[in-house]
Design a protein around this motif. Structure first.
Motif, mmCIF file in Angstrom:
data_model
loop_
_atom_site.group_PDB
_atom_site.id
_atom_site.type_symbol
_atom_site.label_atom_id
_atom_site.label_comp_id
_atom_site.label_asym_id
_atom_site.label_seq_id
_atom_site.Cartn_x
_atom_site.Cartn_y
_atom_site.Cartn_z
ATOM 1 N N LEU A 136 -0.225 -0.278 -10.585
ATOM 2 C CA LEU A 136 -0.563 -0.366 -9.157
ATOM 3 C C LEU A 136 0.691 -0.424 -8.307
ATOM 4 O O LEU A 136 0.817 0.289 -7.305
ATOM 5 C CB LEU A 136 -1.440 -1.599 -8.902
ATOM 6 C CG LEU A 136 -1.851 -1.847 -7.462
ATOM 7 C CD1 LEU A 136 -2.736 -0.711 -6.942
ATOM 8 C CD2 LEU A 136 -2.567 -3.176 -7.312
ATOM 9 N N ASP A 164 -7.440 8.188 -13.857
ATOM 10 C CA ASP A 164 -8.848 7.763 -13.897
ATOM 11 C C ASP A 164 -9.416 7.917 -15.309
ATOM 12 O O ASP A 164 -10.231 7.098 -15.744
ATOM 13 C CB ASP A 164 -9.692 8.522 -12.870
ATOM 14 C CG ASP A 164 -9.523 10.022 -12.939
ATOM 15 O OD1 ASP A 164 -10.514 10.732 -12.830
ATOM 16 O OD2 ASP A 164 -8.379 10.483 -13.118
ATOM 17 N N ALA A 168 0.869 -1.182 0.000
ATOM 18 C CA ALA A 168 0.000 0.000 0.000
ATOM 19 C C ALA A 168 0.904 1.230 0.000
ATOM 20 O O ALA A 168 2.057 1.140 0.433
ATOM 21 C CB ALA A 168 -0.884 0.003 1.230
ATOM 22 N N LEU A 201 -4.790 7.647 -3.108
ATOM 23 C CA LEU A 201 -5.421 6.472 -2.495
ATOM 24 C C LEU A 201 -6.635 6.015 -3.313
ATOM 25 O O LEU A 201 -6.907 4.812 -3.417
ATOM 26 C CB LEU A 201 -5.841 6.778 -1.056
ATOM 27 C CG LEU A 201 -4.686 7.031 -0.068
ATOM 28 C CD1 LEU A 201 -5.213 7.440 1.287
ATOM 29 C CD2 LEU A 201 -3.802 5.801 0.076
ATOM 30 N N LEU A 202 -7.340 6.982 -3.937
ATOM 31 C CA LEU A 202 -8.459 6.617 -4.811
ATOM 32 C C LEU A 202 -7.972 5.908 -6.075
ATOM 33 O O LEU A 202 -8.603 4.961 -6.549
ATOM 34 C CB LEU A 202 -9.266 7.863 -5.193
ATOM 35 C CG LEU A 202 -10.253 8.375 -4.138
ATOM 36 C CD1 LEU A 202 -10.779 9.735 -4.524
ATOM 37 C CD2 LEU A 202 -11.396 7.401 -3.939
ATOM 38 N N VAL A 229 -5.260 4.123 -6.221
ATOM 39 C CA VAL A 229 -4.845 2.789 -5.770
ATOM 40 C C VAL A 229 -6.065 1.867 -5.701
ATOM 41 O O VAL A 229 -6.022 0.725 -6.150
ATOM 42 C CB VAL A 229 -4.125 2.868 -4.401
ATOM 43 C CG1 VAL A 229 -4.019 1.505 -3.743
ATOM 44 C CG2 VAL A 229 -2.735 3.460 -4.580
ATOM 45 N N LYS A 230 -7.162 2.390 -5.172
ATOM 46 C CA LYS A 230 -8.406 1.608 -5.070
ATOM 47 C C LYS A 230 -8.880 1.187 -6.462
ATOM 48 O O LYS A 230 -9.259 0.028 -6.683
ATOM 49 C CB LYS A 230 -9.466 2.475 -4.377
ATOM 50 C CG LYS A 230 -10.637 1.696 -3.825
ATOM 51 C CD LYS A 230 -11.590 2.602 -3.073
ATOM 52 C CE LYS A 230 -11.271 2.657 -1.597
ATOM 53 N NZ LYS A 230 -12.384 3.250 -0.821
ATOM 54 N N LEU A 231 -8.831 2.137 -7.408
ATOM 55 C CA LEU A 231 -9.254 1.870 -8.788
ATOM 56 C C LEU A 231 -8.375 0.812 -9.444
ATOM 57 O O LEU A 231 -8.877 -0.150 -10.039
ATOM 58 C CB LEU A 231 -9.215 3.181 -9.593
ATOM 59 C CG LEU A 231 -9.376 3.090 -11.109
ATOM 60 C CD1 LEU A 231 -10.763 2.599 -11.475
ATOM 61 C CD2 LEU A 231 -9.119 4.442 -11.751
ATOM 62 N N TYR A 232 -7.042 0.988 -9.339
ATOM 63 C CA TYR A 232 -6.134 0.060 -10.020
ATOM 64 C C TYR A 232 -6.020 -1.288 -9.312
ATOM 65 O O TYR A 232 -5.690 -2.285 -9.950
ATOM 66 C CB TYR A 232 -4.768 0.715 -10.271
ATOM 67 C CG TYR A 232 -4.803 1.479 -11.569
ATOM 68 C CD1 TYR A 232 -4.544 0.860 -12.775
ATOM 69 C CD2 TYR A 232 -5.191 2.820 -11.600
ATOM 70 C CE1 TYR A 232 -4.638 1.532 -13.980
ATOM 71 C CE2 TYR A 232 -5.291 3.502 -12.799
ATOM 72 C CZ TYR A 232 -5.008 2.853 -13.988
ATOM 73 O OH TYR A 232 -5.111 3.513 -15.182
ATOM 74 N N ARG A 233 -6.331 -1.329 -7.998
ATOM 75 C CA ARG A 233 -6.437 -2.626 -7.307
ATOM 76 C C ARG A 233 -7.572 -3.434 -7.927
ATOM 77 O O ARG A 233 -7.436 -4.629 -8.193
ATOM 78 C CB ARG A 233 -6.741 -2.408 -5.826
ATOM 79 C CG ARG A 233 -5.521 -2.487 -4.960
ATOM 80 C CD ARG A 233 -5.859 -2.779 -3.518
ATOM 81 N NE ARG A 233 -4.683 -2.482 -2.704
ATOM 82 C CZ ARG A 233 -4.670 -1.594 -1.731
ATOM 83 N NH1 ARG A 233 -5.753 -0.916 -1.410
ATOM 84 N NH2 ARG A 233 -3.560 -1.392 -1.048
ATOM 85 N N PHE A 234 -8.687 -2.740 -8.154
ATOM 86 C CA PHE A 234 -9.852 -3.385 -8.763
ATOM 87 C C PHE A 234 -9.512 -3.865 -10.176
ATOM 88 O O PHE A 234 -9.787 -5.005 -10.542
ATOM 89 C CB PHE A 234 -11.027 -2.396 -8.800
ATOM 90 C CG PHE A 234 -12.220 -2.906 -9.553
ATOM 91 C CD1 PHE A 234 -13.104 -3.793 -8.965
ATOM 92 C CD2 PHE A 234 -12.459 -2.502 -10.866
ATOM 93 C CE1 PHE A 234 -14.210 -4.274 -9.661
ATOM 94 C CE2 PHE A 234 -13.554 -2.971 -11.569
ATOM 95 C CZ PHE A 234 -14.434 -3.863 -10.964
ATOM 96 N N TYR A 271 2.325 2.536 -5.463
ATOM 97 C CA TYR A 271 2.755 2.305 -4.081
ATOM 98 C C TYR A 271 4.111 2.934 -3.792
ATOM 99 O O TYR A 271 4.456 3.157 -2.638
ATOM 100 C CB TYR A 271 2.912 0.803 -3.805
ATOM 101 C CG TYR A 271 1.660 -0.026 -3.833
ATOM 102 C CD1 TYR A 271 0.401 0.528 -3.627
ATOM 103 C CD2 TYR A 271 1.735 -1.405 -4.051
ATOM 104 C CE1 TYR A 271 -0.739 -0.262 -3.646
ATOM 105 C CE2 TYR A 271 0.600 -2.196 -4.059
ATOM 106 C CZ TYR A 271 -0.629 -1.626 -3.861
ATOM 107 O OH TYR A 271 -1.749 -2.409 -3.870
#
Length: 188
Positions: free
Chosen positions: A49, A123, A18, A27-28, A30-35, A53
């Motif tokens: 991703l 994004d 992370a 952080l948003l 990261v959330k998008l690219y984690r998905f 980090y």
């Protein structure tokens, strides 16, 4: 003395899981690219991703001149840089380019847009190329920092590390070992 397994045991991987940054926009992303990394079997999303980090030292900036060099003959593709895009005053003719990056300096953004190019955010890229199709993933030069020039043992034979000196004049680290007339000269 054993390994305290309750405390987590051995460190299995030294790489970050992370970002350390508390920047809400990062952080948003990261959330998008984690998905995207989980739901698409695209290597591109996993790499982006992993780079999101990274610390700032490991996300070096890149100038528009260097990006244009890598994008020659790839006008239909999008240059992707997980880092900052900077301006280069020595670079006179900026070609039309589509670049996606975390940040753009004001002058770099202005010059890219004036040339008819496009500055994308991650994004926007996720909507245009969810699996990274039609993109060129780039990285800045990590070892171009001033501090890297000082790594090593200055003065040692065969070592080209730069010493930390007050000033670069005749009286500073220019005597024995640096020239033939003063005793000896260390072979480079």
């Amino acid at each position: 003395m054993g390994i305290d397994l309750k405390a987590g045991g051995r460190v299995k991987s030294k790489s970050r899981k992370a970002p350390k940054s508390e920047n809400v926009y990062q952080l948003l992303l990261v959330k998008l690219y984690r998905f995207l990394a989980r739901r698409t079997d695209s290597k591109f999303n996993e790499i982006v991703l992993k780079r999101l980090y990274m610390s700032r030292v490991n996300r070096p900036p890149m100038s528009i001149s260097r990006i244009s060099k890598f994008m020659q003959g790839k006008t239909d593709k999008i240059a992707v840089l997980v880092g900052t895009v900077t301006d280069d005053v020595r670079f006179l003719e900026v070609p039309k380019m589509r670049i996606c990056a975390l940040r753009f300096t004001d002058t770099a953004r202005a010059r890219i847009l004036r040339a008819g190019g496009e500055c994308l955010t991650f994004d926007q890229l996720a909507l245009q190329a969810p699996a990274g199709e039609g993109t060129v993933l780039l990285r800045g030069p990590k070892n171009s920092r001033e501090s890297v020039k000082h790594f090593g043992a200055p003065g040692a034979s065969g070592n080209h590390a730069r010493p930390y000196i007050r000033s670069k004049g005749r009286k500073f680290e220019k005597a024995r070992g640096r020239r033939r007339t003063c005793g000896f000269k260390v072979k480079a």
